[in-house]
Design an enzyme around this catalytic site. Structure first.
Site, mmCIF file in Angstrom:
data_model
loop_
_atom_site.group_PDB
_atom_site.id
_atom_site.type_symbol
_atom_site.label_atom_id
_atom_site.label_comp_id
_atom_site.label_asym_id
_atom_site.label_seq_id
_atom_site.Cartn_x
_atom_site.Cartn_y
_atom_site.Cartn_z
ATOM 1 C CD GLN A 186 -2.930 1.177 2.265
ATOM 2 O OE1 GLN A 186 -2.511 1.478 3.376
ATOM 3 N NE2 GLN A 186 -4.209 0.906 2.020
ATOM 4 C CE1 TYR A 195 -5.016 8.500 6.847
ATOM 5 C CE2 TYR A 195 -6.558 6.990 5.803
ATOM 6 C CZ TYR A 195 -5.794 7.351 6.902
ATOM 7 O OH TYR A 195 -5.803 6.587 8.033
ATOM 8 N N GLY A 253 -9.417 -7.254 8.541
ATOM 9 C CA GLY A 253 -8.358 -6.483 9.158
ATOM 10 C C GLY A 253 -8.106 -6.959 10.564
ATOM 11 N NE ARG A 254 -11.432 -3.473 13.615
ATOM 12 C CZ ARG A 254 -12.548 -2.877 14.007
ATOM 13 N NH1 ARG A 254 -12.590 -2.251 15.168
ATOM 14 N NH2 ARG A 254 -13.616 -2.874 13.243
ATOM 15 C CB CYS A 289 -11.702 -9.014 16.188
ATOM 16 S SG CYS A 289 -11.756 -7.209 16.297
ATOM 17 C CB CYS A 317 -5.523 -2.336 16.183
ATOM 18 S SG CYS A 317 -7.293 -2.301 16.564
ATOM 19 C CB CYS A 351 -4.049 -7.847 18.445
ATOM 20 S SG CYS A 351 -5.703 -8.590 18.588
ATOM 21 C CB ALA A 374 -6.119 -12.532 34.118
ATOM 22 C CD GLU A 421 -15.099 -18.167 37.845
ATOM 23 O OE1 GLU A 421 -16.062 -17.534 38.333
ATOM 24 O OE2 GLU A 421 -13.952 -17.688 37.750
#
Length: 665
Positions: free
Chosen positions: A109, A182, A341-342, A365, A372, A384, A415, A434
């Site tokens: 790009q 842009y 993308g993500r 995602c 990001c 990410c 976690a 848990e």
């Protein structure tokens, strides 16, 4: 499964470039992936190769600059094929050869610049440029207009940049961009382009810059070298620095759909080999960087309009991670290629997992944009939130443990789950205890609103991963200090989460946010939410969707002041949605009491009575580390993770757990 999604795995082509499937990796800012001489560093090479290894048919790199003189950029910033062409070709050739080993293709790009939308942390002291003397998007500055000679120089640089890309083995280039506001898009949009020369005025004149870029690349690289264009159909600009929301009636100040489709026709006629379609502008940047508050597949209708108007392939991104949605878009002719993308940040093996039918193994995602866009915005680094290895594939590669340890993990939130996953992958024997009946911790209440569905998807992914890895998971299993002492662990991880902060309001129907989200308490019709942070605003939005009357009371002068999402696309959209959805917000105020069915709200103008049959406390959380403090003097290998250590966001819970679990020997 491959048969079900067969259309997604058909071969296709952009110009002369054959693609093995219909998946492309969307371009995302490669901050941190270039070196001081404009080449790709090892992180950049590893990052892109990992996505090719994961099955993606076309890799499109993030933005690389062709010009560093007219619009100046600090080095290292991103790769630049014109800065030191010998070095660029040397490093890029290593990248493209590895990509091709997986039968994937890669486009570079190329950007003519950011113009008025350069993020301040990346701008430094360099003066911003634009087509005309217009306001900068972020700063109180007026941009310097480009001269005709500077435009011509940038065009020439595009040709050189593409030529070096071709020499380096790239299969084509993508032009950045008549998209997102842009520099090239600023020339294309009349609001920003106030020129009276051949680059201003009519639509054809405003597209002249983009046309000359294409002509120069075809001249230097040959007619058969594919050149695609990142392209936005509609701007969603209400005014300078003010964007429109989904469903909002407004007068478009930027590019409207009619002009957007006409411009697409012209760009295809000029010879662009494909259009990579979205909508939005940095003045409305929750469109081009869609948070979880935007619906999935939000660009599909616009891509379909373009697809029906042009005779070149159309690429469509925009929360396209649901394979059913992607398949429908492809089969209904909305686009030719699905761009991720993500989702490929979160899981580089998305395509291969889908092909194998392992959809439950795809790490989702969550559209938080913390790792990001948020980190690009603040630290010029791409990462990410849910995948600590993204852009650090080599340095964060897991190494087998020298000996197996029995490791007790107390707490099955994010976690605890991440620690268990990493430990099992390294050969340890973790066990998770848990206290509730479900893994996920705060993902479970947090994921109750429809716009947070991917929080539940992440919790489900962790449950699936731990099952596949054979991790012993014990639900409804609270642990006390004595039970931990007697368990016989080689190491103990305490990830016991946090407790909600509460206020005292005598006689008030007052409940913590989680109780309402989980359905333990049914909210009434008139709700006051104490706290205008992320949790408070999201629960207010969720309740408003249920037609409740909602008032937020926040002690600070504005909403989302301290714990808003790092990425402004998320926080700005959420803040804008509050008044748009009819939610009242009282800032610089405090709930001081409750009487006769109303909350008493102290403001600078006196006390207000706000009708409330439910009052929700959303004022934050406190670490729950009691167990850790009891055990700390006794256990030689004891770790504290997640909210129990420091109340933060999902990203830091995952990252900290990955860091600790990847180094337990």
């Amino acid at each position: 499964m491959r048969d079900k999604y067969a259309s997604l795995f058909e071969e296709t082509a952009i110009g002369t470039c054959r693609l093995k499937n219909r998946f492309a990796m969307a371009p995302m800012g490669p901050l941190g992936l270039g070196d001081a001489e404009g080449g790709f560093n090892q992180r950049g090479i590893d990052y892109y190769v990992e996505r090719a290894r994961g099955g993606t048919g076309l890799i499109i790199t993030g933005v690389t600059f062709v010009d560093n003189r007219i619009e100046q950029h600090d080095m290292p910033s991103v790769p630049c094929s014109t800065h030191n062409s010998v070095h660029f070709i040397r490093t890029a050739r290593e990248l493209t050869e590895k990509i091709h080993a997986y039968d994937s293709k890669i486009f570079l790009q190329l950007s003519g610049g950011f113009g008025r939308v350069t993020i301040p942390t990346n701008l430094g002291e360099h003066p911003p440029v634009a087509p005309s003397p217009i306001p900068h998007r972020w700063l109180d500055k007026t941009c310097r207009p480009l001269t005709r000679e500077e435009i011509h120089e940038i065009v020439v640089q595009f040709g050189k940049g593409a030529f070096h890309a071709k020499r380096a083995g790239f299969d084509g280039v993508q032009i950045h961009a008549v998209h997102e506001g842009y520099l090239l898009d600023q020339f294309a949009i009349a609001l920003f382009n106030q020129r009276d020369d051949e680059y201003g005025g009519s639509l054809e004149n405003r597209l002249r810059f983009a046309r000359e870029v294409l002509m120069e690349i075809k001249r230097t690289c040959g007619a058969d070298f594919p050149v695609t264009l990142r392209y936005s159909v509609k701007s969603f600009i209400k005014d300078w620095r003010v964007g429109a929301l989904p469903g909002e009636a407004f007068s478009e100040k930027g590019k409207d759909v009619a002009e957007g489709i006409e411009a697409a026709r012209l760009l295809a006629q000029y010879g662009y080999d494909a259009l990579d379609v979205d909508v939005g502008c940095y003045d409305a940047w929750w469109w081009n960087h869609p948070p979880m508050y935007q619906e999935k597949g939000l660009y599909i209708p616009y891509a379909k309009m373009v697809r029906e108007a042009v005779d070149v392939p159309v690429i469509c991104a925009g929360r396209m991670d649901d394979p059913e949605l992607a398949l429908k878009a492809l089969n209904e002719g909305a686009c030719d290629i699905i761009s991720l993308g993500r989702p490929l940040l979160a899981d580089p093996e998305y395509v291969n997992k889908l092909a194998a039918g392992h959809t439950a193994a795809i790490r989702p995602c969550i559209s938080c944009q913390e790792g990001c866009m948020g980190r690009i915005q603040e630290y010029s680094a791409l990462n990410c939130a849910v995948n600590p290895q993204a852009c650090r594939e080599r340095s964060e590669r897991l190494v087998p443990a020298p000996r197996q340890k029995r490791i007790l993990i107390v707490g099955g939130g994010v976690a605890g789950c991440e620690a268990a996953r990493v430990l099992a992958l390294r050969g340890h024997e973790p066990a998770v205890y848990e206290k509730t009946d479900r893994l996920g911790g705060n993902l479970i209440p947090g994921g109750m609103p429809s716009f947070k569905e991917d929080d539940h998807a992440l919790a489900a992914w962790y449950a699936h991963q731990l099952k596949q890895l054979g991790v012993a998971v014990h639900l409804n299993a609270a642990m006390d200090a004595e039970a931990i002492r007697n368990w016989g662990a080689d190491a103990v991880i305490v990830a016991t989460g946090s407790n909600p902060k509460m206020v005292t309001l005598e006689g008030a129907p007052l409940y913590p946010a989680a109780d309402v989200l989980l359905g333990r308490v049914k909210a009434g019709q008139d709700v006051v939410v104490i706290g205008g942070g992320l949790v408070g605003c999201e629960i207010a939005l969720w309740l408003r969707e249920q037609q409740k009357t909602v008032t937020i009371v926040e002690t600070l002068p504005k909403l989302l002041a301290i714990n808003a999402p790092l990425c402004h696309a998320n926080s700005d959209m959420l803040a804008a949605l509050i008044p748009f959805k009819g939610i009242d917000a009282i800032t610089s105020a405090k709930v001081t009491g409750y009487e006769d069915g109303s909350a008493l709200v102290e403001t600078a103008d006196g006390t207000r009575r706000v009708k409330a049959d439910t009052v929700i406390a959303a004022i934050g959380y406190l670490p729950e580390n009691t167990l850790y403090q009891k055990l700390r003097p006794e256990l030689p290998e004891l770790y504290l993770l997640g909210d129990a250590r420091r109340v933060a966001n999902i990203m830091y819970a995952i990252w900290d757990a990955y860091e600790v679990a990847s180094h337990i020997q």
